[in-house]
Design an enzyme around this catalytic site. Sequence first.
Site, mmCIF file in Angstrom:
data_model
loop_
_atom_site.group_PDB
_atom_site.id
_atom_site.type_symbol
_atom_site.label_atom_id
_atom_site.label_comp_id
_atom_site.label_asym_id
_atom_site.label_seq_id
_atom_site.Cartn_x
_atom_site.Cartn_y
_atom_site.Cartn_z
ATOM 1 N N CYS A 88 0.846 -1.183 0.000
ATOM 2 C CA CYS A 88 0.000 0.000 0.000
ATOM 3 C C CYS A 88 0.890 1.245 0.000
ATOM 4 C CB CYS A 88 -0.891 -0.022 1.239
ATOM 5 S SG CYS A 88 -1.621 1.561 1.659
ATOM 6 N N GLU A 89 0.646 2.141 -0.925
ATOM 7 C CA GLU A 89 1.507 3.321 -1.026
ATOM 8 C C GLU A 89 1.278 4.326 0.097
ATOM 9 O OE1 GLU A 89 -0.756 6.347 -4.083
ATOM 10 O OE2 GLU A 89 0.478 4.777 -4.953
ATOM 11 N N HIS A 90 0.202 4.177 0.848
ATOM 12 C CA HIS A 90 -0.085 5.128 1.921
ATOM 13 C C HIS A 90 0.641 4.799 3.221
ATOM 14 C CE1 HIS A 90 -4.030 5.592 -0.470
ATOM 15 N NE2 HIS A 90 -3.170 6.508 -0.849
ATOM 16 N N HIS A 91 0.847 3.498 3.501
ATOM 17 C CA HIS A 91 1.475 3.107 4.764
ATOM 18 C C HIS A 91 2.658 2.163 4.575
ATOM 19 C CE1 HIS A 91 -2.794 4.056 5.702
ATOM 20 N NE2 HIS A 91 -2.208 4.769 6.640
ATOM 21 N N GLN B 275 -5.198 -0.531 -4.582
ATOM 22 C CA GLN B 275 -5.864 -1.626 -5.274
ATOM 23 C C GLN B 275 -6.655 -1.149 -6.483
ATOM 24 O OE1 GLN B 275 -7.875 -4.424 -2.695
ATOM 25 N NE2 GLN B 275 -9.254 -5.068 -4.322
ATOM 26 N N HIS C 171 -6.029 -5.937 3.368
ATOM 27 C CA HIS C 171 -5.050 -4.860 3.538
ATOM 28 C C HIS C 171 -4.570 -4.802 4.982
ATOM 29 C CE1 HIS C 171 -5.773 -2.716 -0.394
ATOM 30 N NE2 HIS C 171 -6.740 -3.605 -0.372
ATOM 31 N N CYS D 108 -2.966 -2.516 6.342
ATOM 32 C CA CYS D 108 -3.157 -1.185 6.916
ATOM 33 C C CYS D 108 -4.528 -1.065 7.585
ATOM 34 C CB CYS D 108 -2.956 -0.091 5.870
ATOM 35 S SG CYS D 108 -4.027 -0.227 4.435
#
Length: 195
Positions: free
Chosen positions: A87-90, A128, A156, A158
């Site tokens: 995941c690019e956010h976390h 995703q 996920h 996250c």
Amino acid sequence: MGFTKNDQYNEEALQELAFHYKEILRILGEDQNREGLLKTPIRVARSVQFLTQGYDQDPAAILNSARFAEEYQQMVLVKDIELYSLCEHHLLPFYGKAHVAYIPNGYITGLSKVARVVDAFARRLQVQERLTVQIRDCIQQTLNPLGVAVVIEAEHMCMQIRGVQKQHSVTVTSAFTGAFLNHSKTREEFMHLIK
């Protein structure tokens, strides 16, 4: 003969990543010189390079490497393709299954190439939703089929180990073109086959 590990890494990037991971350990208050952490920075650097190797792959070239003229015009479905991404956010993993179908229009590709395309896009920092569309668009643009369908089901980390902490939630995304978008019976057949 046995197993030979053949991982390939960008050595310059590897050393730079390891340096920064060592600094992260220091900032966290850890003793980077204790036995259990001595090789952690280089291990994490190798892990990150492996998990993001998709940046060095050309998904269209993967499909074209096994492209064959064929008059078959029925659905080709490769389902339950395992996928692992970050995941690019976390920078936490998400993992699950991709189901990919296309209806050929003069050309087919090797079945393993469909799975490799999934990996090439998944092994990048991702969300995703984008991953689903990238797989669809690559197959559509490269093979020019009568339609493409992609459904991804993923869990996920996250959402599971931080934030909302929902352990059994599954995210489902879909993307369609051509016959899968315009013909409800074709889409229904696809959805029936992947269940």
